[in-house]
Design a protein around this motif. Sequence first.
Motif, PDB file in Angstrom:
ATOM      1  N   THR A 489     -10.160 -48.925  71.769  1.00  0.00           N
ATOM      2  CA  THR A 489      -8.761 -48.756  71.381  1.00  0.00           C
ATOM      3  C   THR A 489      -8.443 -47.316  70.980  1.00  0.00           C
ATOM      4  OG1 THR A 489      -9.302 -49.357  69.096  1.00  0.00           O
ATOM      5  CG2 THR A 489      -8.530 -51.131  70.546  1.00  0.00           C
ATOM      6  N   ALA A 490      -7.187 -46.953  71.146  1.00  0.00           N
ATOM      7  CA  ALA A 490      -6.675 -45.663  70.674  1.00  0.00           C
ATOM      8  C   ALA A 490      -5.172 -45.789  70.484  1.00  0.00           C
ATOM      9  CB  ALA A 490      -6.991 -44.552  71.679  1.00  0.00           C
ATOM     10  N   ALA A 491      -4.627 -44.970  69.620  1.00  0.00           N
ATOM     11  CA  ALA A 491      -3.183 -44.966  69.372  1.00  0.00           C
ATOM     12  C   ALA A 491      -2.687 -43.528  69.398  1.00  0.00           C
ATOM     13  CB  ALA A 491      -2.865 -45.611  68.025  1.00  0.00           C
ATOM     14  N   MET A 492      -1.623 -43.285  70.164  1.00  0.00           N
ATOM     15  CA  MET A 492      -1.072 -41.943  70.297  1.00  0.00           C
ATOM     16  C   MET A 492       0.447 -41.989  70.095  1.00  0.00           C
ATOM     17  SD  MET A 492      -1.807 -39.157  73.335  1.00  0.00           S
ATOM     18  CE  MET A 492      -0.959 -40.028  74.661  1.00  0.00           C
ATOM     19  N   GLU A 493       0.970 -40.950  69.478  1.00  0.00           N
ATOM     20  CA  GLU A 493       2.414 -40.845  69.301  1.00  0.00           C
ATOM     21  C   GLU A 493       3.087 -40.999  70.670  1.00  0.00           C
ATOM     22  OE1 GLU A 493       5.445 -37.387  67.927  1.00  0.00           O
ATOM     23  OE2 GLU A 493       3.628 -37.605  66.683  1.00  0.00           O
ATOM     24  N   ASN A 494       4.121 -41.831  70.741  1.00  0.00           N
ATOM     25  CA  ASN A 494       4.647 -42.228  72.044  1.00  0.00           C
ATOM     26  C   ASN A 494       5.526 -41.195  72.743  1.00  0.00           C
ATOM     27  OD1 ASN A 494       7.029 -42.475  70.598  1.00  0.00           O
ATOM     28  ND2 ASN A 494       6.972 -44.716  70.533  1.00  0.00           N
ATOM     29  N   SER A 495       5.637 -39.998  72.176  1.00  0.00           N
ATOM     30  CA  SER A 495       6.331 -38.927  72.897  1.00  0.00           C
ATOM     31  C   SER A 495       5.375 -38.169  73.813  1.00  0.00           C
ATOM     32  CB  SER A 495       6.987 -37.953  71.913  1.00  0.00           C
ATOM     33  OG  SER A 495       6.025 -37.356  71.068  1.00  0.00           O
ATOM     34  N   TYR A 496       4.090 -38.597  73.815  1.00  0.00           N
ATOM     35  CA  TYR A 496       3.080 -37.959  74.656  1.00  0.00           C
ATOM     36  C   TYR A 496       2.552 -38.938  75.689  1.00  0.00           C
ATOM     37  CZ  TYR A 496       3.013 -34.514  70.884  1.00  0.00           C
ATOM     38  OH  TYR A 496       3.376 -33.575  69.954  1.00  0.00           O
ATOM     39  N   LYS A 497       1.965 -38.406  76.749  1.00  0.00           N
ATOM     40  CA  LYS A 497       1.332 -39.209  77.794  1.00  0.00           C
ATOM     41  C   LYS A 497       0.127 -38.442  78.331  1.00  0.00           C
ATOM     42  CE  LYS A 497       4.183 -37.268  81.520  1.00  0.00           C
ATOM     43  NZ  LYS A 497       5.079 -37.569  82.653  1.00  0.00           N
ATOM     44  N   GLY A 498      -0.695 -39.133  79.117  1.00  0.00           N
ATOM     45  CA  GLY A 498      -1.810 -38.454  79.793  1.00  0.00           C
ATOM     46  C   GLY A 498      -3.155 -38.614  79.132  1.00  0.00           C
ATOM     47  N   LEU A 499      -3.262 -39.469  78.099  1.00  0.00           N
ATOM     48  CA  LEU A 499      -4.564 -39.717  77.475  1.00  0.00           C
ATOM     49  C   LEU A 499      -5.509 -40.371  78.479  1.00  0.00           C
ATOM     50  CD1 LEU A 499      -6.492 -40.109  74.999  1.00  0.00           C
ATOM     51  CD2 LEU A 499      -5.330 -42.315  74.643  1.00  0.00           C
ATOM     52  N   ILE A 500      -6.738 -39.872  78.548  1.00  0.00           N
ATOM     53  CA  ILE A 500      -7.781 -40.517  79.345  1.00  0.00           C
ATOM     54  C   ILE A 500      -8.711 -41.238  78.371  1.00  0.00           C
ATOM     55  CG2 ILE A 500      -9.693 -40.178  80.944  1.00  0.00           C
ATOM     56  CD1 ILE A 500      -8.291 -37.606  81.866  1.00  0.00           C
ATOM     57  N   LEU A 501      -8.648 -42.564  78.364  1.00  0.00           N
ATOM     58  CA  LEU A 501      -9.466 -43.384  77.477  1.00  0.00           C
ATOM     59  C   LEU A 501     -10.516 -44.099  78.316  1.00  0.00           C
ATOM     60  CD1 LEU A 501      -9.891 -44.486  74.590  1.00  0.00           C
ATOM     61  CD2 LEU A 501      -8.281 -46.331  75.163  1.00  0.00           C
ATOM     62  N   GLU A 502     -11.792 -43.831  78.010  1.00  0.00           N
ATOM     63  CA  GLU A 502     -12.880 -44.346  78.824  1.00  0.00           C
ATOM     64  C   GLU A 502     -13.473 -45.630  78.240  1.00  0.00           C
ATOM     65  OE1 GLU A 502     -15.813 -41.386  79.644  1.00  0.00           O
ATOM     66  OE2 GLU A 502     -14.337 -39.761  79.750  1.00  0.00           O
ATOM     67  N   PRO A 503     -14.007 -46.510  79.075  1.00  0.00           N
ATOM     68  CA  PRO A 503     -14.662 -47.721  78.581  1.00  0.00           C
ATOM     69  C   PRO A 503     -15.826 -47.432  77.632  1.00  0.00           C
ATOM     70  CG  PRO A 503     -14.196 -47.948  80.910  1.00  0.00           C
ATOM     71  CD  PRO A 503     -13.892 -46.507  80.550  1.00  0.00           C
ATOM     72  N   THR A 504     -16.409 -46.259  77.740  1.00  0.00           N
ATOM     73  CA  THR A 504     -17.514 -45.895  76.847  1.00  0.00           C
ATOM     74  C   THR A 504     -17.043 -45.586  75.426  1.00  0.00           C
ATOM     75  OG1 THR A 504     -17.291 -43.572  77.503  1.00  0.00           O
ATOM     76  CG2 THR A 504     -18.872 -44.919  78.733  1.00  0.00           C
ATOM     77  N   GLY A 505     -15.724 -45.542  75.215  1.00  0.00           N
ATOM     78  CA  GLY A 505     -15.185 -45.180  73.909  1.00  0.00           C
ATOM     79  C   GLY A 505     -14.861 -43.704  73.804  1.00  0.00           C
ATOM     80  N   LYS A 506     -15.260 -42.943  74.810  1.00  0.00           N
ATOM     81  CA  LYS A 506     -14.942 -41.522  74.833  1.00  0.00           C
ATOM     82  C   LYS A 506     -13.517 -41.341  75.344  1.00  0.00           C
ATOM     83  CE  LYS A 506     -18.266 -39.024  76.637  1.00  0.00           C
ATOM     84  NZ  LYS A 506     -18.585 -38.136  75.497  1.00  0.00           N
ATOM     85  N   TRP A 507     -12.939 -40.191  75.061  1.00  0.00           N
ATOM     86  CA  TRP A 507     -11.571 -39.913  75.499  1.00  0.00           C
ATOM     87  C   TRP A 507     -11.411 -38.419  75.748  1.00  0.00           C
ATOM     88  CZ3 TRP A 507     -10.382 -36.728  71.510  1.00  0.00           C
ATOM     89  CH2 TRP A 507     -10.900 -37.040  70.255  1.00  0.00           C
ATOM     90  N   ASN A 508     -10.359 -38.097  76.502  1.00  0.00           N
ATOM     91  CA  ASN A 508     -10.105 -36.710  76.885  1.00  0.00           C
ATOM     92  C   ASN A 508      -8.615 -36.418  76.711  1.00  0.00           C
ATOM     93  OD1 ASN A 508      -9.534 -34.370  78.648  1.00  0.00           O
ATOM     94  ND2 ASN A 508     -11.688 -34.573  79.206  1.00  0.00           N
ATOM     95  N   LEU A 509      -8.321 -35.295  76.061  1.00  0.00           N
ATOM     96  CA  LEU A 509      -6.930 -34.919  75.781  1.00  0.00           C
ATOM     97  C   LEU A 509      -6.455 -33.755  76.641  1.00  0.00           C
ATOM     98  CD1 LEU A 509      -7.151 -35.086  71.871  1.00  0.00           C
ATOM     99  CD2 LEU A 509      -6.139 -36.799  73.389  1.00  0.00           C
ATOM    100  N   SER A 510      -7.274 -33.334  77.597  1.00  0.00           N
ATOM    101  CA  SER A 510      -6.932 -32.132  78.372  1.00  0.00           C
ATOM    102  C   SER A 510      -5.735 -32.336  79.291  1.00  0.00           C
ATOM    103  CB  SER A 510      -8.143 -31.665  79.191  1.00  0.00           C
ATOM    104  OG  SER A 510      -8.516 -32.638  80.148  1.00  0.00           O
ATOM    105  N   GLU A 511      -5.377 -33.582  79.593  1.00  0.00           N
ATOM    106  CA  GLU A 511      -4.236 -33.834  80.478  1.00  0.00           C
ATOM    107  C   GLU A 511      -3.017 -34.378  79.741  1.00  0.00           C
ATOM    108  OE1 GLU A 511      -5.237 -36.016  83.994  1.00  0.00           O
ATOM    109  OE2 GLU A 511      -7.177 -34.993  84.229  1.00  0.00           O
ATOM    110  N   VAL A 512      -3.050 -34.329  78.412  1.00  0.00           N
ATOM    111  CA  VAL A 512      -1.920 -34.816  77.621  1.00  0.00           C
ATOM    112  C   VAL A 512      -0.735 -33.866  77.741  1.00  0.00           C
ATOM    113  CG1 VAL A 512      -1.089 -35.188  75.255  1.00  0.00           C
ATOM    114  CG2 VAL A 512      -3.271 -36.159  75.981  1.00  0.00           C
ATOM    115  N   THR A 513       0.448 -34.442  77.993  1.00  0.00           N
ATOM    116  CA  THR A 513       1.701 -33.682  78.036  1.00  0.00           C
ATOM    117  C   THR A 513       2.754 -34.470  77.281  1.00  0.00           C
ATOM    118  OG1 THR A 513       2.411 -34.749  80.082  1.00  0.00           O
ATOM    119  CG2 THR A 513       1.159 -32.697  80.306  1.00  0.00           C
ATOM    120  N   ARG A 514       3.902 -33.842  77.067  1.00  0.00           N
ATOM    121  CA  ARG A 514       5.026 -34.591  76.510  1.00  0.00           C
ATOM    122  C   ARG A 514       5.714 -35.361  77.617  1.00  0.00           C
ATOM    123  NH1 ARG A 514       6.773 -34.316  71.365  1.00  0.00           N
ATOM    124  NH2 ARG A 514       6.214 -32.495  70.122  1.00  0.00           N
ATOM    125  N   LYS A 515       6.301 -36.496  77.260  1.00  0.00           N
ATOM    126  CA  LYS A 515       7.036 -37.289  78.247  1.00  0.00           C
ATOM    127  C   LYS A 515       8.336 -36.590  78.621  1.00  0.00           C
ATOM    128  CE  LYS A 515       5.220 -41.801  76.906  1.00  0.00           C
ATOM    129  NZ  LYS A 515       5.532 -43.142  76.343  1.00  0.00           N
TER     130      LYS A 515
END
Length: 515
Positions: A489-515
């Motif tokens: 699970t993860a929770a992000m402010e909904n004015s953003y998009k592009g979170l990469i959430l992996e089944p391993t529990g790891k995540w990546n924010l390099s592609e996050v942008t504003r909607k």
Amino acid sequence: MKKKLLAIISIATLLFLAACSGGNESSSAGEGSDTNDQGIESFTYASLTDAVGLSPILTNDSASANVTDHVYEKLFERNAETMEIEPQLAESYENPDENTWIIKLKQGVKFHDGTDFNADAVKYTFDKLRDPATAAPRASLMEPVDTITVVDDYTVEIKTKYPYGPFLASLSHSNAAIVSPEADQNGDINKDPVGTGPFKFVSWVPGDQVVLEANKDYRDGAPAIQKLIFKVVPEISTAISMLQTGEVQFIDKLPTEQIERVEGLKNVNVEKVDGTPQYYFTVNHSKEEFQDAELREALASAIDRDAFISKMKGLGIRSDSVIGSKVFGYKEEADNAGTPYDLEKAKELVKKNGYDKKTYTLLSPNRNNFILMSEVVQAQLTEAGFNVNIESMEWASFLDTARDGNYDMTFLSWSNLTADGSELFYPNFHSDNVGASNRAQYSNPEFDQLVEQSRTTTDQEKRLEILDQANRLMLEDHAIVNMYHDVVTAAMENSYKGLILEPTGKWNLSEVTRK
């Protein structure tokens, strides 16, 4: 005439500017706005614990990996959607024979210190990772490696001691990330990391925060986030409040008791994916009494996993299989191959063998879901006729106590970051690792042989069949009771998009942008 013309031009200019401004919207949106042209000025993640260090070679904890995964890169990575292994810093690879891996590297990649990423950097990193003098926590990733040879600037040849099927999975692990040799030799990358990733290190105030900045020269384009902050917030309740007020923009690992609160926040999106982490009940297999197969069967028959899963509010996946659905080696048929819940059978075995004549200790760390599991299972075992006391302790002490085999029964977990069944079975259940990572103290020669076979063939179809056999053997042996596979699970402010959430529990924010 000139004045009249000037006035017309001025009015036209004003009308043009008004049209471009979008009516009543302000053209200066403030901090953290405009993503496409100016980027997101600042983005903050609330981390429940501080990083231990910032070198992938010297660390092996999730808080450190969350940072290093954004600074460094690996030769390969696992696709978050398909779970297939794909090149990252590698360009391609060949397997001319079972013990040889020839890896072509991407060219033109630079470390953040301006030095070249090349075959020398790969050899340096892996040699240091496997050097006993380094005492790297995950040196085992390189255990099968015999030699590493630089063929040319962008080709490396790795020979293994034996055929090693999970090798690419090992190279996709966070701790196999490639470091800058120059930075490591001339500084302390555990405090001042230098990689090739989308973010560059800025500062670290231990106990407070780590700050990264966008790598403007990143080969795939600079991230929209200009400043990425990993803020230490020890209490999850506080972190959720900060997410609600906008002080932080992202949190992960939402606990069962807080999921409804987070889902109720109007400014937040909650993401969930079926994950690789798992949680299981085990006895201490090194104790003579637990060599009794009927005792293990009685315990397994008494545990109603469905009753426990119902308390998890959608954050647990019910499956008997030791290997989860997102881990290589899984077969759907194994979902129901474990010991079924049968209270009457458990009672019968307890009465027949006098298991009610002894009091057993159930060891548990003082963490949320472990506490819940302990309370539920204690009540279920008591109903079956067992006498069970719970012993709770803090996490580090718990790990040491379980490793040393000082318990009767307990709950253990594994994140499965490589998402490979061999790398689940070998560290956790192979007899080689009793007294170390095999905290269940499980030892079964037939199982060991299957695990070794799964590791020493590069034929992936054959590996799949062998891992399924090993999985079923553990279930038939009542070796463990798989309580649940995790929902990440993860929770992000909904004015953003592009979170990469992996089944391993790891995540990546390099592609996050504003909607």
